[in-house]
Design an enzyme around this catalytic site. Structure first.
Site, mmCIF file in Angstrom:
data_model
loop_
_atom_site.group_PDB
_atom_site.id
_atom_site.type_symbol
_atom_site.label_atom_id
_atom_site.label_comp_id
_atom_site.label_asym_id
_atom_site.label_seq_id
_atom_site.Cartn_x
_atom_site.Cartn_y
_atom_site.Cartn_z
ATOM 1 N N HIS A 150 9.761 -18.536 -20.164
ATOM 2 C CA HIS A 150 9.904 -19.489 -19.050
ATOM 3 C C HIS A 150 8.657 -20.350 -18.809
ATOM 4 O O HIS A 150 8.243 -20.557 -17.662
ATOM 5 C CB HIS A 150 10.293 -18.742 -17.767
ATOM 6 C CG HIS A 150 11.642 -18.088 -17.823
ATOM 7 N ND1 HIS A 150 12.672 -18.552 -18.635
ATOM 8 C CD2 HIS A 150 12.151 -16.997 -17.158
ATOM 9 C CE1 HIS A 150 13.742 -17.771 -18.452
ATOM 10 N NE2 HIS A 150 13.451 -16.828 -17.576
ATOM 11 N N HIS A 202 16.881 -21.132 -12.268
ATOM 12 C CA HIS A 202 17.011 -19.678 -12.376
ATOM 13 C C HIS A 202 17.599 -19.055 -11.108
ATOM 14 O O HIS A 202 17.131 -18.012 -10.649
ATOM 15 C CB HIS A 202 15.638 -19.082 -12.699
ATOM 16 C CG HIS A 202 15.681 -17.818 -13.489
ATOM 17 N ND1 HIS A 202 16.235 -16.658 -12.999
ATOM 18 C CD2 HIS A 202 15.232 -17.522 -14.721
ATOM 19 C CE1 HIS A 202 16.106 -15.702 -13.906
ATOM 20 N NE2 HIS A 202 15.514 -16.206 -14.968
ATOM 21 N N GLU A 215 21.859 -19.867 -16.508
ATOM 22 C CA GLU A 215 20.787 -20.801 -16.811
ATOM 23 C C GLU A 215 21.241 -21.735 -17.936
ATOM 24 O O GLU A 215 21.207 -21.355 -19.116
ATOM 25 C CB GLU A 215 19.535 -20.019 -17.226
ATOM 26 C CG GLU A 215 19.069 -19.021 -16.189
ATOM 27 C CD GLU A 215 18.241 -17.893 -16.804
ATOM 28 O OE1 GLU A 215 17.221 -18.180 -17.460
ATOM 29 O OE2 GLU A 215 18.618 -16.718 -16.637
HETATM 30 C C1 BGC Z 1 15.527 -13.801 -19.153
HETATM 31 C C2 BGC Z 1 15.320 -12.333 -18.879
HETATM 32 C C3 BGC Z 1 14.209 -12.165 -17.891
HETATM 33 C C4 BGC Z 1 14.547 -12.918 -16.632
HETATM 34 C C5 BGC Z 1 13.376 -12.907 -15.709
HETATM 35 C C6 BGC Z 1 15.938 -14.413 -17.850
HETATM 36 O O1 BGC Z 1 16.161 -15.783 -18.056
HETATM 37 O O2 BGC Z 1 16.466 -14.035 -20.160
HETATM 38 O O3 BGC Z 1 15.014 -11.644 -20.079
HETATM 39 O O4 BGC Z 1 13.982 -10.818 -17.584
HETATM 40 O O5 BGC Z 1 14.875 -14.257 -16.932
HETATM 41 O O6 BGC Z 1 13.729 -13.111 -14.427
#
Ligand code: BGC
Length: 384
Positions: free
Chosen positions: A132, A206, A347
């Site tokens: 991210h 998210h 997402e």
């Molecule tokens: C990821 C997860 C991660 C999470 C964190 C998701 O987009 O794919 O692996 O733990 O975000 O909040």
């Protein structure tokens, strides 16, 4: 007599004008949402429509802090996880509740990629990989906000300039994210970005949804349909292997409405990679039709409340993640506990690790080009 007749006519015209356009129905309020440790104030923009839907956006992280929507009986609840207090967002940054994700959503293997023969190393923050956009991604930035409006919608436009080299990525990236609401209960998120050097970009949001209301139990009985016949399978570190795998005869088959809990906890290899011990979802589904905002990409439905969420997107994939690390230790808005599997994310994105996967749709952005992605989350109700 004449005067009142004129007034009645004017009211008549006014009524026609107002009913012909939903212009006046959506409105936007601005309020304070605390202060960052360095003294910068955080603001909250609340978008309301006349159906009782309200969306709260804060300027820190561009976070969707709340989405309040009626259920089939008209009872309003907040369907996204989040916090009431800015300090709680700062203390729990690694959950990314509601945040804008950038510059690069999901993982980049070992934080490495090459562009034009030059190797880049971005900071790793998820085992050996970058997740991210790194430890200080767009979710940690204070965005410049201004209210915006169109014919039948209103919203907030957020802007952030990420300087050349920030979090290891090349090029100064100027990003705008527009959140808008209309009378059709559509929260639209439109992202645009420009760069002054070749770079890679993969922006998303998210938000963690629980259609029964955040903190009201798990999402196991909620049904989901993902219009995707393939996923990008992953290795034990959740890095795509580079192939596309059919969902047929696997726990990833959500082509028809299926309770999320049907296969949660299944001990298939992929689900165990995503959530060792328990077996959860955290994968990228590849839409059968991509780039089309007029075709529904994902539908989620909560039979108990009758709330339905549809996602439309220009993106080729979606990370469907079931809050695998939530363990009841986080208390969110109004002190509510967020249990294991207490929410799911949708997402919309280009595929994880795309900079290292030549067969995946490209995430490269060149100077002179415009990065653009649009995703709509539309809320409605149905009887169970
Ligand atoms: C990821 C997860 C991660 C999470 C964190 C998701 O987009 O794919 O692996 O733990 O975000 O909040």
């Amino acid at each position: 007599m004449k005067a009142s007749h004129t007034l009645v006519s004017l009211l008549g015209i006014g009524f026609v004008l107002m009913s012909g356009s939903a212009f006046a129905a959506v409105h936007v309020d601005r309020s304070a949402f605390g202060v960052l440790p360095d003294g910068r104030p955080v603001e909250k923009y609340t978008l309301h429509n006349s159906n009782g839907m309200r969306v709260g956006i804060i300027t820190y992280g561009g976070i969707v802090q709340s989405i309040e929507v009626p259920d089939a009986r008209g009872v309003v609840d907040d369907v996204v996880l989040g916090f009431d207090d800015i300090q709680e967002y700062l203390d729990n940054g690694n959950v990314y509740f509601g945040a804008i994700i950038g510059r690069f959503g999901n993982r980049i293997k070992q934080g490495r990629f090459e562009l034009e023969g030059k190797a880049y190393q971005v900071p790793v923050n998820n085992g050996p990989n970058s997740l991210h956009g790194g430890p200080e991604g767009f979710n940690t930035k204070l965005w410049q906000a201004k209210p915006i409006e169109g014919k039948d919608w209103k919203g907030v436009s957020l802007n952030y300039v990420s300087v050349d080299g920030e979090m290891g990525f090349p090029g100064t990236l100027t990003t705008t994210v527009r959140y808008t609401l209309n009378e059709q209960n559509e929260l639209q998120i439109e992202y645009t970005a420009h760069t002054d050097k070749p770079t890679v970009v993969n922006l998303t949001n998210h938000s963690y949804f629980n259609l029964a209301g955040a903190g009201n139990g798990t999402i196991k009985d909620q049904k989901i349909t993902i219009h995707a016949s393939h996923v990008t399978p992953v290795d034990a570190e959740l890095i795509p292997t580079g192939t596309l795998a059919p969902v047929a005869d696997t726990p990833m088959d959500f082509l028809h409405p299926t309770a999320i809990g049907k296969y949660l906890g299944s001990k298939s290899e992929q689900l165990m990679f995503a959530e060792p011990k328990a077996g959860g979802f955290d994968f990228n589904w590849v839409f059968d039709r991509s780039g089309q905002l007029d075709a529904v990409a994902v539908t989620a439905f909560d039979p108990a409340s009758g709330r339905r969420l549809e996602m439309y997107t220009t993106e080729p994939g979606v990370q469907f993640y079931t809050g695998n690390f939530l363990d009841g230790s986080i208390k969110g808005k109004q002190g509510k506990v967020y249990p294991h599997w207490g929410a799911f994310t949708l997402e919309a994105q280009h595929f994880p690790d795309a900079p290292n996967q030549p067969s995946f749709p490209s995430t490269r952005l060149n100077p002179g080009e415009t990065y653009k992605q649009t995703t709509i989350y539309k809320f409605s109700t149905l009887k169970g």
